[in-house]
Design an enzyme around this catalytic site. Structure first.
Site, PDB file in Angstrom:
ATOM      1  N   GLN A 197       0.822  -1.212   0.000  1.00 16.86           N
ATOM      2  CA  GLN A 197       0.000   0.000   0.000  1.00 16.86           C
ATOM      3  C   GLN A 197       0.859   1.267   0.000  1.00 16.86           C
ATOM      4  O   GLN A 197       2.037   1.252   0.328  1.00 16.86           O
ATOM      5  CB  GLN A 197      -0.909   0.011   1.233  1.00 16.86           C
ATOM      6  CG  GLN A 197      -2.075  -0.939   1.157  1.00 16.86           C
ATOM      7  CD  GLN A 197      -3.034  -0.713   2.310  1.00 16.86           C
ATOM      8  OE1 GLN A 197      -3.120  -1.514   3.213  1.00 16.86           O
ATOM      9  NE2 GLN A 197      -3.747   0.400   2.288  1.00 16.86           N
ATOM     10  N   HIS A 198       0.198   2.361  -0.352  1.00  9.70           N
ATOM     11  CA  HIS A 198       0.642   3.742  -0.123  1.00  9.70           C
ATOM     12  C   HIS A 198       1.724   4.277  -1.041  1.00  9.70           C
ATOM     13  O   HIS A 198       1.803   5.483  -1.233  1.00  9.70           O
ATOM     14  CB  HIS A 198       1.153   3.940   1.314  1.00  9.70           C
ATOM     15  CG  HIS A 198       0.210   3.570   2.395  1.00  9.70           C
ATOM     16  ND1 HIS A 198      -1.061   4.073   2.493  1.00  9.70           N
ATOM     17  CD2 HIS A 198       0.357   2.734   3.449  1.00  9.70           C
ATOM     18  CE1 HIS A 198      -1.653   3.572   3.550  1.00  9.70           C
ATOM     19  NE2 HIS A 198      -0.811   2.745   4.143  1.00  9.70           N
ATOM     20  N   ASP A 218      -2.248  -4.904  -0.333  1.00  9.35           N
ATOM     21  CA  ASP A 218      -1.865  -6.191   0.247  1.00  9.35           C
ATOM     22  C   ASP A 218      -2.744  -6.599   1.421  1.00  9.35           C
ATOM     23  O   ASP A 218      -3.133  -7.770   1.540  1.00  9.35           O
ATOM     24  CB  ASP A 218      -0.389  -6.188   0.647  1.00  9.35           C
ATOM     25  CG  ASP A 218       0.030  -4.993   1.495  1.00  9.35           C
ATOM     26  OD1 ASP A 218      -0.817  -4.163   1.871  1.00  9.35           O
ATOM     27  OD2 ASP A 218       1.241  -4.887   1.778  1.00  9.35           O
TER      28      ASP A 218
END
Length: 480
Positions: free
Chosen positions: A70-71, A229
Site C-alpha cells: 500500500q501507499h 496487500d
C-alpha cells in the site's frame, strides 16, 4: 479447466500463486526477491514479476490479479513514464510533510472526516507534498500518480485503474463517499494531477496485452482490478464479522472487515476500504518480524535460537520491557523514535529475558491495535495470526497472553497472493460474490495465567507513556 493467478508484490519480494478457481487449491507457485530499500525503481517490480513467472508458471491461466504494497508513490509523466524512483510506504522522509498537511487542513479530526484517516509519513499524499517541496524539477514533470499495484496492472493492460481498497490508503480518496478529494491533492502538491479510475471489487481492468509479462501470460487473459496487500489478505482469509487479522510481516498490521466507514481522529485507526465493497479499518506498525531478527542478531543466535531463549523466560521477561521502535514508528506516530529497553537490572539482564522482551514488545504494539479497533466499534471475537513470524513457537505462546482473546493460526500460505487469485476468480466468474475458498485455522492454547497479559501490557504501557507521552494519546485504555 482454466486457472487463475494472484500476485503479491510486497516490500521484500514478488510471490505468485496459480489456483483452481473453484476451490482455491494451489497448483503452482513462483517467487523473486526485491531489494531491501525504501525507494525503488518500479522496473524492479516488473523484472521480479517476470522472473517469478518463468518456467510456464502461468500456463492455462485465464485471469490474474495483482495485490501490492500500500501507499507508495509512483509518479508518471505525460507519457506514463516513471518520473523518479517510487517512494515506498516505509520511507519516512515525508514525516514533516504529514505534520504540515494535518495542520493546514485544520487538524486530525478534519482529515478523519475528509478521508477516514489521519495521514502519516506512509501515505501517498504526504509523499506528494515532499516531492513538491524537495524536488520541484521532478514535481513539474508529474502528470499522474499511481500506486504500486496500479502500475503493474497498467503494464499488463495499458489501463490506468485502481480499486477502492488501495485508493483508500492514498489520503486523497474517501471510503465514505467513494470519491477522490481533488482539493486535498491540490493542497498537497500545489495542483491536481491525474489519478487512476477506481474499479469495483469484481470489475475487470482489461485483457492482457499481446506479449504481456514477456509472453508468459496467455493473450486475452483477464486482469482483475487488483488491490492493496492487506485487502487481499482479508479476501484470501475469507474473514467475517468478529474476525481480526494480525499480520506479522515487515510491518505489523491489525485489521477487520466492517460494515461502515470509520473516522478515528486520534489517527490510530486508518479508515480503509476492503476488496469486497465493505470497509477495512486498520492499524499498522512499522516494526514487526524485523524486531525478532534484530534481537536474534544482538544475541548472536538465529531465529530458532531466539525462540528457545524466549520460551525459557517467564511472562513479563523478569521486568524487562522493549519498545521496539527500531525503524521509527507509524502507530503511534513517532517517525523519529528509536527502540527503548526499560526495566533493566542485574537480575533480569539475561539473553532469555531479552529474547522474551523482544517477542512481547512486538506483540504489545499490535495488542494496542486490537484495542484501537474496539474503540471505533469493531467487534473482536478472535484473532487470526498470519505472516512469517506467526509460525514462531515463542509468538504462539505469547500472543494469547498479550491479546487477551482466542487466537487461531491459519495454515501457512501466501494469503495476499491467494486473495489476489480469489479476486481474479471472482472477476472471471462474474458472480455477485467471490468463490467460497475454505480456510481452516488451528486454535492456540489458552494461557495458563490469564492475568499475565495485564501485567505485561501494563509494564509496556508505563514505559511507552514515560518515554513518549505525546504518542500515548489514549492514555490508560491500553490503546497505542
Amino acid at each position: 479447466m482454466p486457472l487463475v493467478a494472484g500476485v503479491d508484490s510486497s516490500t521484500q519480494s514478488t510471490k505468485v500463486v496459480v489456483c483452481d478457481p473453484a476451490t482455491g487449491a494451489v497448483v503452482r507457485t513462483g517467487r523473486a526477491p526485491h531489494p531491501d530499500a525504501t525507494e525503488v525503481d518500479p522496473e524492479v517490480w516488473w523484472s521480479a514479476l517476470l522472473s517469478a513467472c518463468e518456467g510456464g508458471l502461468l500456463d492455462g491461466v485465464a485471469a490474474i490479479s495483482v495485490a501490492g504494497q500500500q501507499h507508495g508513490m509512483v509518479a508518471l509523466d505525460d507519457d506514463y513514464r516513471v518520473v523518479r524512483p517510487a517512494l515506498l510506504w516505509n520511507d519516512t522522509r515525508s514525516a514533516g510533510a504529514a505534520g504540515e498537511l494535518v495542520a493546514e487542513l485544520g487538524g486530525p479530526a478534519a482529515w478523519a472526516e475528509a478521508v477516514g484517516s489521519v495521514p502519516v509519513a506512509s501515505f501517498t499524499v504526504t509523499k506528494l507534498r515532499w516531492l513538491a517541496s524537495h524536488e520541484p524539477g521532478s514535481a513539474a514533470r508529474v502528470s499522474s500518480v499511481v500506486l504500486p499495484h496500479d502500475w503493474l496492472t497498467y503494464r499488463m493492460t495499458g489501463s490506468l485503474v485502481t480499486d477502492r481498497g488501495d485508493a483508500s490508503g492514498t489520503g486523497y480518496w474517501s471510503a465514505r463517499t467513494g470519491a477522490y478529494r481533488e482539493d486535498l491533492l491540490e493542497l498537497a502538491f500545489g495542483r491536481v494531477v491525474g489519478t487512476p479510475r477506481v474499479l469495483g471489487p469484481a470489475d475487470v481492468a482489461g485483457s492482457a496485452l499481446n506479449g504481456a509479462l514477456g509472453g508468459v501470460l496467455p493473450d486475452g487473459a483477464l486482469v482483475a482490478a487488483g488491490t492493496g496487500d492487506n485487502m487481499a489478505a482479508a479476501l484470501g482469509l475469507s474473514i467475517g464479522p468478529g474476525d481480526v487479522v494480525v499480520s506479522l510481516g515487515t510491518s505489523g498490521t491489525v485489521f477487520a472487515s466492517f460494515g461502515q466507514p470509520t473516522a478515528d481522529a486520534s489517527g490510530f485507526v486508518a479508515g480503509f476500504a476492503d476488496a469486497t465493497g465493505a470497509q477495512l479499518p486498520l492499524v499498522c506498525t512499522l516494526n514487526a518480524a524485523r524486531v525478532l531478527t534484530t534481537a536474534a542478531a544482538m544475541l548472536g543466535v538465529d531465529l530458532d535460537g531466539l525462540e528457545k531463549l524466549a520460551l525459557a523466560a517467564p511472562a513479563g521477561a523478569g521486568g524487562l520491557v522493549l519498545l521496539p521502535y527500531l525503524d521509527g514508528e507509524r502507530t503511534p506516530d513517532l517517525p523519529n523514535a528509536t527502540g527503548t529497553l526499560g526495566g533493566l537490572t542485574r537480575r533480569n539482564a539475561t539473553p532469555e529475558n531479552l529474547a522474551r522482551a523482544a517477542v512481547e514488545g512486538m506483540l504489545c504494539g499490535l495488542a494496542d491495535g486490537i484495542d484501537a479497533l474496539r474503540a471505533v466499534g469493531v467487534p473482536v471475537s478472535r484473532v487470526l495470526l498470519i505472516g512469517g513470524a506467526a509460525r514462531s513457537a515463542a509468538v504462539a505462546e505469547v500472543a494469547p497472553i498479550v491479546f487477551g482473546c482466542p487466537v487461531v493460526v491459519p495454515p501457512p500460505a501466501e494469503y495476499v497472493a491467494l486473495g489476489a487469485a480469489r479476486q481474479a476468480a471472482w472477476a472471471l466468474s462474474g458472480t455477485p460474490a467471490p468463490p467460497d475458498w475454505a480456510v481452516s485455522p488451528a486454535p492456540l492454547p489458552d494461557p495458563p495465567d490469564p492475568s499475565a497479559g495485564d501485567r505485561v501490557r501494563t509494564a509496556y504501557r508505563t514505559l511507552r507513556t514515560t518515554i513518549h507521552p505525546a504518542g500515548s494519546a489514549r492514555g490508560d485504555s491500553g490503546t497505542s
